[in-house]
Design an enzyme around this catalytic site. Structure first.
Site, PDB file in Angstrom:
ATOM      1  N   ARG A 225       0.822  -1.229   0.000  1.00 40.29           N
ATOM      2  CA  ARG A 225       0.000   0.000   0.000  1.00 40.29           C
ATOM      3  C   ARG A 225       0.849   1.268   0.000  1.00 40.29           C
ATOM      4  O   ARG A 225       0.442   2.284   0.543  1.00 40.29           O
ATOM      5  CB  ARG A 225      -0.971   0.046   1.204  1.00 40.29           C
ATOM      6  CG  ARG A 225      -2.003  -1.045   1.328  1.00 40.29           C
ATOM      7  CD  ARG A 225      -3.002  -1.032   0.208  1.00 40.29           C
ATOM      8  NE  ARG A 225      -2.555  -1.949  -0.830  1.00 40.29           N
ATOM      9  CZ  ARG A 225      -2.706  -3.267  -0.787  1.00 40.29           C
ATOM     10  NH1 ARG A 225      -3.315  -3.819   0.204  1.00 40.29           N
ATOM     11  NH2 ARG A 225      -2.271  -4.038  -1.754  1.00 40.29           N
TER      12      ARG A 225
ATOM     13  N   CYS B   8     -10.665  -1.735   3.134  1.00 43.78           N
ATOM     14  CA  CYS B   8     -10.040  -1.991   4.442  1.00 43.78           C
ATOM     15  C   CYS B   8      -9.690  -0.665   5.106  1.00 43.78           C
ATOM     16  O   CYS B   8      -9.034   0.188   4.502  1.00 43.78           O
ATOM     17  CB  CYS B   8      -8.787  -2.836   4.276  1.00 43.78           C
ATOM     18  SG  CYS B   8      -9.201  -4.542   3.892  1.00 43.78           S
TER      19      CYS B   8
ATOM     20  N   GLU C 222      -5.491   2.738   6.742  1.00 41.81           N
ATOM     21  CA  GLU C 222      -5.254   2.655   5.293  1.00 41.81           C
ATOM     22  C   GLU C 222      -6.086   3.736   4.588  1.00 41.81           C
ATOM     23  O   GLU C 222      -5.639   4.351   3.621  1.00 41.81           O
ATOM     24  CB  GLU C 222      -5.646   1.264   4.773  1.00 41.81           C
ATOM     25  CG  GLU C 222      -5.412   1.114   3.274  1.00 41.81           C
ATOM     26  CD  GLU C 222      -5.558  -0.321   2.777  1.00 41.81           C
ATOM     27  OE1 GLU C 222      -5.247  -1.255   3.538  1.00 41.81           O
ATOM     28  OE2 GLU C 222      -5.985  -0.483   1.624  1.00 41.81           O
TER      29      GLU C 222
HETATM   30  C1  FAD Z   1     -15.560  -2.017  -1.629  1.00 40.43           C
HETATM   31  C2  FAD Z   1     -14.097  -1.653  -1.657  1.00 40.43           C
HETATM   32  C3  FAD Z   1     -13.147  -2.654  -1.813  1.00 40.43           C
HETATM   33  C4  FAD Z   1     -11.779  -2.326  -1.836  1.00 40.43           C
HETATM   34  N1  FAD Z   1     -10.846  -3.314  -1.995  1.00 40.43           N
HETATM   35  C5  FAD Z   1      -9.543  -3.001  -2.069  1.00 40.43           C
HETATM   36  C6  FAD Z   1      -8.551  -4.011  -2.281  1.00 40.43           C
HETATM   37  O1  FAD Z   1      -8.848  -5.200  -2.410  1.00 40.43           O
HETATM   38  N2  FAD Z   1      -7.255  -3.630  -2.360  1.00 40.43           N
HETATM   39  C7  FAD Z   1      -6.875  -2.303  -2.240  1.00 40.43           C
HETATM   40  O2  FAD Z   1      -5.666  -2.006  -2.334  1.00 40.43           O
HETATM   41  N3  FAD Z   1      -7.791  -1.330  -2.035  1.00 40.43           N
HETATM   42  C8  FAD Z   1      -9.102  -1.648  -1.956  1.00 40.43           C
HETATM   43  N4  FAD Z   1     -10.020  -0.663  -1.731  1.00 40.43           N
HETATM   44  C9  FAD Z   1      -9.574   0.735  -1.557  1.00 40.43           C
HETATM   45  C10 FAD Z   1      -9.494   1.517  -2.882  1.00 40.43           C
HETATM   46  O3  FAD Z   1     -10.191   0.831  -3.885  1.00 40.43           O
HETATM   47  C11 FAD Z   1      -8.042   1.711  -3.313  1.00 40.43           C
HETATM   48  O4  FAD Z   1      -7.262   2.325  -2.316  1.00 40.43           O
HETATM   49  C12 FAD Z   1      -7.935   2.542  -4.586  1.00 40.43           C
HETATM   50  O5  FAD Z   1      -6.598   2.545  -4.998  1.00 40.43           O
HETATM   51  C13 FAD Z   1      -8.416   3.991  -4.401  1.00 40.43           C
HETATM   52  O6  FAD Z   1      -8.366   4.632  -5.655  1.00 40.43           O
HETATM   53  P1  FAD Z   1      -9.220   5.938  -5.922  1.00 40.43           P
HETATM   54  O7  FAD Z   1      -9.030   6.368  -7.319  1.00 40.43           O
HETATM   55  O8  FAD Z   1     -10.605   5.728  -5.482  1.00 40.43           O
HETATM   56  O9  FAD Z   1      -8.461   6.965  -4.960  1.00 40.43           O
HETATM   57  P2  FAD Z   1      -9.138   8.015  -3.969  1.00 40.43           P
HETATM   58  O10 FAD Z   1      -9.873   7.292  -2.898  1.00 40.43           O
HETATM   59  O11 FAD Z   1      -9.864   9.054  -4.717  1.00 40.43           O
HETATM   60  O12 FAD Z   1      -7.809   8.657  -3.327  1.00 40.43           O
HETATM   61  C14 FAD Z   1      -6.961   7.879  -2.509  1.00 40.43           C
HETATM   62  C15 FAD Z   1      -5.617   8.612  -2.394  1.00 40.43           C
HETATM   63  O13 FAD Z   1      -4.986   8.651  -3.673  1.00 40.43           O
HETATM   64  C16 FAD Z   1      -4.742  10.004  -4.048  1.00 40.43           C
HETATM   65  N5  FAD Z   1      -4.937  10.106  -5.499  1.00 40.43           N
HETATM   66  C17 FAD Z   1      -6.027   9.739  -6.220  1.00 40.43           C
HETATM   67  N6  FAD Z   1      -5.803   9.962  -7.526  1.00 40.43           N
HETATM   68  C18 FAD Z   1      -4.559  10.498  -7.625  1.00 40.43           C
HETATM   69  C19 FAD Z   1      -3.761  10.959  -8.713  1.00 40.43           C
HETATM   70  N7  FAD Z   1      -4.170  10.918  -9.985  1.00 40.43           N
HETATM   71  N8  FAD Z   1      -2.552  11.468  -8.436  1.00 40.43           N
HETATM   72  C20 FAD Z   1      -2.085  11.525  -7.169  1.00 40.43           C
HETATM   73  N9  FAD Z   1      -2.781  11.100  -6.094  1.00 40.43           N
HETATM   74  C21 FAD Z   1      -4.010  10.592  -6.331  1.00 40.43           C
HETATM   75  C22 FAD Z   1      -5.733  10.842  -3.262  1.00 40.43           C
HETATM   76  O14 FAD Z   1      -5.267  12.157  -3.118  1.00 40.43           O
HETATM   77  C23 FAD Z   1      -5.767  10.076  -1.958  1.00 40.43           C
HETATM   78  O15 FAD Z   1      -4.637  10.409  -1.180  1.00 40.43           O
HETATM   79  C24 FAD Z   1     -11.391  -0.969  -1.707  1.00 40.43           C
HETATM   80  C25 FAD Z   1     -12.357   0.037  -1.573  1.00 40.43           C
HETATM   81  C26 FAD Z   1     -13.702  -0.301  -1.545  1.00 40.43           C
HETATM   82  C27 FAD Z   1     -14.723   0.806  -1.403  1.00 40.43           C
END
Ligand code: FAD
Length: 306
Positions: A174, A222, A301
Site C-alpha cells: 500500500r 479496508c 489505510e
Molecule cells: C468495496 C471496496 C473494496 C476495496 N478493496 C480493495 C482491495 O482489495 N485492495 C486495495 O488495495 N484497495 C481496496 N479498496 C480501496 C481503494 O479501492 C483503493 O485504495 C484505490 O486505490 C483507491 O483509488 P481511488 O481512485 O478511489 O483513490 P481516492 O480514494 O480518490 O484517493 C486515494 C488517495 O490517492 C490520491 N490520489 C487519487 N488519484 C490520484 C492521482 N491521480 N494522483 C495523485 N494522487 C491521487 C488521493 O489524493 C488520496 O490520497 C477498496 C475500496 C472499496 C470501497
C-alpha cells in the site's frame, strides 16, 4: 489570496465552487470543498499546480473516492479531479499499455484481460481510478498494481511535469516512493497470455471478493493496513488487521451511523445518517481497543481529508 474563482483567473479552467464532496466518495459522507477543478490538459494542470503552490493554497487530488474519508467540516482548498477525457485515454501497443490517471481501473482490468494481456487481473474487484490505484499501490493477496508498472508521468506540487521510470520506482504494501503530488499517466508492461484464462481469473477473484467483503455497503475498503513483520507480535505470521479486530470482539461495534462490518472486521461501513465523525470515532475506538488487547497500533489505510 482568497480560495475562490479569482485564484483561477486567466487559467481558463473548468471548475465548480462550494462542492459537496460526500457524494463523490464511496463513503458518501463529509463536507464541502471550496473549489473542485477539472483541468483539460497536462499544461492546464501544471499551471493550476503552480498557481496553488505560489499562493500556498492546499491541493487535494481526487480519484474515484474509494479510499477516502472527507471530514464533516470539508477542505479549505482546491480539489483536483482528473476526469477530463484527456486523462482517461488508453493506448495498447503490443504488450505496453499506456493509460491516463483518470481511467477506471475495473475497465482497465477487463480490457487488458480480454486483449490477452496479463498482469492486472489480480486487481479485479478493486474500485479505483488508475492514479488512485498507483498512489495506494492497490492490490491484495493476488498481487498489486506496482508490479506491472514500467513508467509513470507525474507533476510535482509546483507544476513541473516529469517521468519516473521502473528502475527508480519502489512499490511495497500500500505504498510507493512516488512523492509527486499528481500522477498523470501510467505505462504498464504486461505479458501475453490466454484471454479466456485471464477472464476466468478475473471472475474468480471478483467472486472471492464478493463473497468475503461487504461490497454493496458504503465503505472505503479496508480501514487499516495489516501489521507487518516488524510489528511487535510474537507470532511468525502476524494476524491481519481484520483478525485482530475480530478477536477483540469489535465486529458490529456501532457509533452513530458507522459500524465495524459484521461480515469483514476490517471494513467500517456507513449506514444512512452516518457522518464522517462517526467513522472517525469507530476508527479511534478500534485502534484503542486493539492496542490495549494486543499491543498493536493499527495504521489507517483509509486516507482522511484534510
Ligand atoms: C468495496 C471496496 C473494496 C476495496 N478493496 C480493495 C482491495 O482489495 N485492495 C486495495 O488495495 N484497495 C481496496 N479498496 C480501496 C481503494 O479501492 C483503493 O485504495 C484505490 O486505490 C483507491 O483509488 P481511488 O481512485 O478511489 O483513490 P481516492 O480514494 O480518490 O484517493 C486515494 C488517495 O490517492 C490520491 N490520489 C487519487 N488519484 C490520484 C492521482 N491521480 N494522483 C495523485 N494522487 C491521487 C488521493 O489524493 C488520496 O490520497 C477498496 C475500496 C472499496 C470501497
Amino acid at each position: 489570496m482568497p480560495i475562490d474563482s479569482t485564484l483561477l483567473k486567466d487559467l481558463n479552467l473548468r471548475h465548480e465552487c462550494d462542492v459537496h464532496l460526500g457524494p463523490r466518495t464511496w463513503y458518501g459522507v463529509g463536507g464541502h470543498a471550496l473549489i473542485v477543478a477539472h483541468p483539460s490538459s497536462v499544461q492546464q494542470l501544471s499551471a493550476l499546480a503552480a498557481r496553488c503552490h505560489d499562493a500556498s493554497v492546499p491541493v487535494y487530488v481526487l480519484g474515484s473516492g474509494a479510499n477516502l474519508l472527507v471530514a464533516d467540516q470539508g477542505v479549505q482548498g482546491v480539489v483536483v479531479c482528473l476526469d477530463d477525457p484527456c486523462f482517461e485515454n488508453i493506448d495498447i501497443n503490443g504488450s505496453t499499455v499506456t493509460v491516463g490517471a483518470g481511467f477506471n481501473l475495473a475497465k482497465l482490468v477487463l480490457e487488458t484481460a480480454k486483449a490477452g494481456l496479463g498482469g492486472l487481473e489480480c486487481l479485479a474487484g478493486i474500485p479505483a481510478s488508475v492514479g488512485g490505484a498507483v498512489r495506494m499501490n492497490a492490490g491484495g493477496s493476488f498481487g498489486d498494481i506496482g508490479q506491472a508498472i514500467r513508467r509513470v508521468m507525474v507533476c510535482g506540487a509546483s507544476g513541473q511535469v516529469y517521468y519516473r521510470d521502473r528502475d527508480d520506482l519502489i512499490f511495497s504494501y500500500r505504498k510507493t516512493n512516488i512523492v509527486a503530488r499528481y500522477i498523470l499517466e501510467v505505462e504498464f508492461e504486461l505479458v501475453r497470455e490466454d484471454p479466456d484464462e485471464l477472464m476466468r481469473q478475473v471472475k474468480e477473484i471478483f467472486l472471492y471478493k464478493k463473497v468475503s467483503q461487504p461490497l454493496a455497503d458504503h465503505s472505503a475498503g479496508c480501514a487499516f493496513k495489516n501489521p507487518t513483520d516488524d510489528a511487535h507480535i510474537p507470532d511468525k505470521k502476524p494476524p491481519t488487521a481484520g483478525q485482530l479486530i475480530d478477536r477483540a470482539g469489535l465486529k458490529g461495534l456501532r457509533i452513530g451511523g458507522a459500524e465495524v462490518s459484521p461480515r469483514h472486521a476490517n471494513f467500517i461501513v456507513a449506514h444512512p445518517g452516518c457522518t464522517a465523525n462517526d467513522i472517525l470515532a469507530v476508527i479511534e475506538r478500534v485502534q484503542d481497543q486493539v492496542s490495549k488487547r494486543f499491543g498493536v497500533v493499527l495504521e489507517r489505510e483509509v486516507v482522511v481529508w484534510p
